[in-house]
Design a protein around this motif. Sequence first.
Motif, PDB file in Angstrom:
ATOM      1  N   UNK A 774       0.840  -1.212   0.000  1.00  0.00           N
ATOM      2  CA  UNK A 774       0.000   0.000   0.000  1.00  0.00           C
ATOM      3  C   UNK A 774       0.873   1.259   0.000  1.00  0.00           C
ATOM      4  N   UNK A 775       2.022   1.234   0.752  1.00  0.00           N
ATOM      5  CA  UNK A 775       2.902   2.390   0.793  1.00  0.00           C
ATOM      6  C   UNK A 775       3.536   2.657  -0.586  1.00  0.00           C
ATOM      7  N   UNK A 776       3.923   1.575  -1.222  1.00  0.00           N
ATOM      8  CA  UNK A 776       4.511   1.739  -2.558  1.00  0.00           C
ATOM      9  C   UNK A 776       3.491   2.346  -3.504  1.00  0.00           C
ATOM     10  N   UNK A 777       2.344   1.892  -3.449  1.00  0.00           N
ATOM     11  CA  UNK A 777       1.290   2.425  -4.309  1.00  0.00           C
ATOM     12  C   UNK A 777       0.954   3.863  -3.930  1.00  0.00           C
ATOM     13  N   UNK A 779       3.037   6.056  -2.823  1.00  0.00           N
ATOM     14  CA  UNK A 779       4.063   6.958  -3.352  1.00  0.00           C
ATOM     15  C   UNK A 779       3.797   7.361  -4.785  1.00  0.00           C
ATOM     16  N   UNK A 780       3.118   6.623  -5.523  1.00  0.00           N
ATOM     17  CA  UNK A 780       2.790   6.933  -6.904  1.00  0.00           C
ATOM     18  C   UNK A 780       1.597   7.878  -7.021  1.00  0.00           C
ATOM     19  N   UNK A 781       0.939   8.135  -5.945  1.00  0.00           N
ATOM     20  CA  UNK A 781      -0.234   8.991  -5.990  1.00  0.00           C
ATOM     21  C   UNK A 781       0.176  10.458  -6.042  1.00  0.00           C
ATOM     22  N   UNK A 782      -0.599  11.397  -6.716  1.00  0.00           N
ATOM     23  CA  UNK A 782      -0.420  12.861  -6.751  1.00  0.00           C
ATOM     24  C   UNK A 782      -0.917  13.415  -5.447  1.00  0.00           C
TER      25      UNK A 782
END
Length: 817
Positions: A774-777, A779-782
């Motif tokens: 979830x953290x990796x995902x 980080x890709x968020x705006x």
Amino acid sequence: MAESSNTNAMVSGLKVSDILLPHPSLPNSMCLGPRSSESPAHLISCEANRIPFANQNLDLTSWADCLRAWPNPPEGLDIASPSPSAFKLPKVPFTLSSKTECTSWGAYLKRYMKTKGPVTEREHTAFLNFWLEHFIFCGPSLAPTKNYLSLAYELAKGTRLGLGKLFLGEVYRSLQLMSVKLFSQRTVKTGGPWWFIQLWAQLYFQNQIPDFPPLTTCTFPDTDGREIRCTSYGQALYGLPGSRLIPKEAAGWFQIFFQGLSNPLFFPYTESENFENPVSFRLDSFADDASTRHLFSIMIRPCFLPVGMSTSNRITKPGYESYQPVIAARQLGLGQVPPHFFLHHLTASRAELPDILTGQRCYTFFDALAIPIPNNLSFTTTTDGFETWWTMWKTHAFRRALGPSLKQLDAEYDTTHQEQDGPEPKQADGSPFTFLPPAPVVLFCRNSPSLKQVIMQGQPISPKSASKNKASSGSVAPRASTQARKAVRKVAARKTLKRKAPVQDNLQTSTEENSSEDEHSRQRDMNPGDSERSTTQSQTDSPSSTRQRSAPEPAATPAPIKTGSRMKRRCVKRVRKGSQVSSPSQEVSNGCDPSSLLTFDPESIEPAAPKASEGPSLEMVHGPLQRLKALLSSSIEILVENPEAIKGILDEIQPHLPMTLRVKLWPAATLSAFKSGVQSARQRITLRRAQLPLRADIAEKCQRLNEKKTALDAKTDTSANSAELETLRKELESLEEKVRMTKQLIQEKETFIARSREEAQGLTADLKTDLAEIRALSGQLVTGKDEDDETEIGEVDRIRADALCALDEFLQKNFSV
């Protein structure tokens, strides 16, 4: 009455060879007798109108209820042991609650059922009383009664009794009571042993019942309610469903009953190899099992079934029901012949018993008929001459049309043309058949003598039975009947005429009568059974035939002698009718000249008899009876020492006394048989009186011993401590049980916690993995919010709008026209 040989044994004219008859066409099969060679016309005339459906309309509403279930059927009720008799049952030494105290069987069980300790005689009696009343005979009361209490007490003591005969007798009596109720158009309540009749119908007509299950596949619930394999026919039948009284089904069953079965089913125990019980009657080992053949011989033998086990019951008194298996031979695997109803000709078909002696001889009347059963017997359902007998019965008994009867049972039934009325029954000569009016009692052989008369005529009184008869009889003898007194007067007149007659008074008539009487006596001594048959036959003969035998053509004699001969013949006929016991005094009354038997002149020791012209007198009987009364007034010690005087008086007057008085007086002639018993009893009484001081000494010592025992009990009384110890033990057991349960709960909780920890560790690992993903995902968020960006865009757009607005304003001012 019965000879010692089994094959030649005879009871009241019935032989063993009359019961088991050889089959005419099957060498290993037998037929069941006795066989009748007479037409059933008289039987039909008496009994056809007494059949309920033949004399009234069929109405199902007469049946108030019907059983939908039945109790657990008992297996192997004893028929070989002696039949129980209400007169011989002991008095119960304790009292059990009746329905006034215990209003239900549940309350009765709670009161007498113990939870610990050995079973006492009282508890055993209470259980057997409950078993007999509630499960076997199914009394109408839903609470305990005393009808079978004495029987239960006797069984609790270990006495073997023939409950099978008693139960079958109650079934017969129940059927008779139902017939009477239907006859009087009263409501029928199917209580009592009606469940047994339903079970019998289920077995006998099983081929007519749709989807009837094989008995070997039925199951039975055990004590825990689990279905187990049946080990007996009773258990298999227990699982069959009950039935309701449906008009359509009732009409179908009546049609089967009306038309009959082409191949009647016999012996429902044909599959006995598939069941372990009953163990005492095994058809699968008939050839090798002597016990089974013995029970079979009892089944096919006629007898008197006991009825009524309570002398206080106001409805069913102690009595008997006739058992004549000859009418149902094919149910026993034997050939059916035209039945001869021997018991109906012998005595009344059912009656109450007056005393213990009659009851004892009634229930053992045919025990001497030991029927040998061949071990290679082959069972059959054939008939021999029965079709003609049954055709006539069916034509007259079922003379009503089948269709209207079925219409009465089922209003929706459609009657066919073949089920309409047929021709009325007629005699062989074409005349109309005569039916006696309907009656609630048996009319066939209604004038047969009572069983007590049959017993007294057919069996001599032994000293043992005589003492019982005397104990049960009254002390005051009834007066002789008018007929007997007239006979005595005529005998006295005949003696007077013989003394006054000349030497040639030895008439041909007297000679023929004496020789006939002597020949009859010799035949009676050689064959008592034939004598009884001849007696019964003579009673049923017409008056004309009786006169023909008793009065042969006399020779020419003077007028006075003719008068005496007529009086003698009448006296002989009356004495023959009233007595069957041969004695010297009877021979005198039957026409024997006393002067040919005595060695002295009777005139020398007795006064001359009164003349015929002086009228008849009772002095001949009155004097001996007075002497007999004086003798009987003596002490019993004197009578047992010398009862010959009593016996001599009875031998002298016995033929002139009625049967009831003879029965009461004859035991007094056998008192010498009790001499030793009376002397022993008197000696015991004398010794008891001499031992009164010894008894007082023993009583005093017992009193002192009781006082010491009381003191000992006071010092060693541990009842309170024992009760407290028992309470502590129960508390300890309770605590131990609680500890055991707690330990089990702790173990279960520990196991649950360990399993939960293992599951938690797995879930934690999964959670960490998911969290990293979830953290990796994430980080890709705006980052930021749409509202902030919209605000920023709005501010820039506002600058554009302000510029546009200023430009429009400038243009309008400078370049407007």
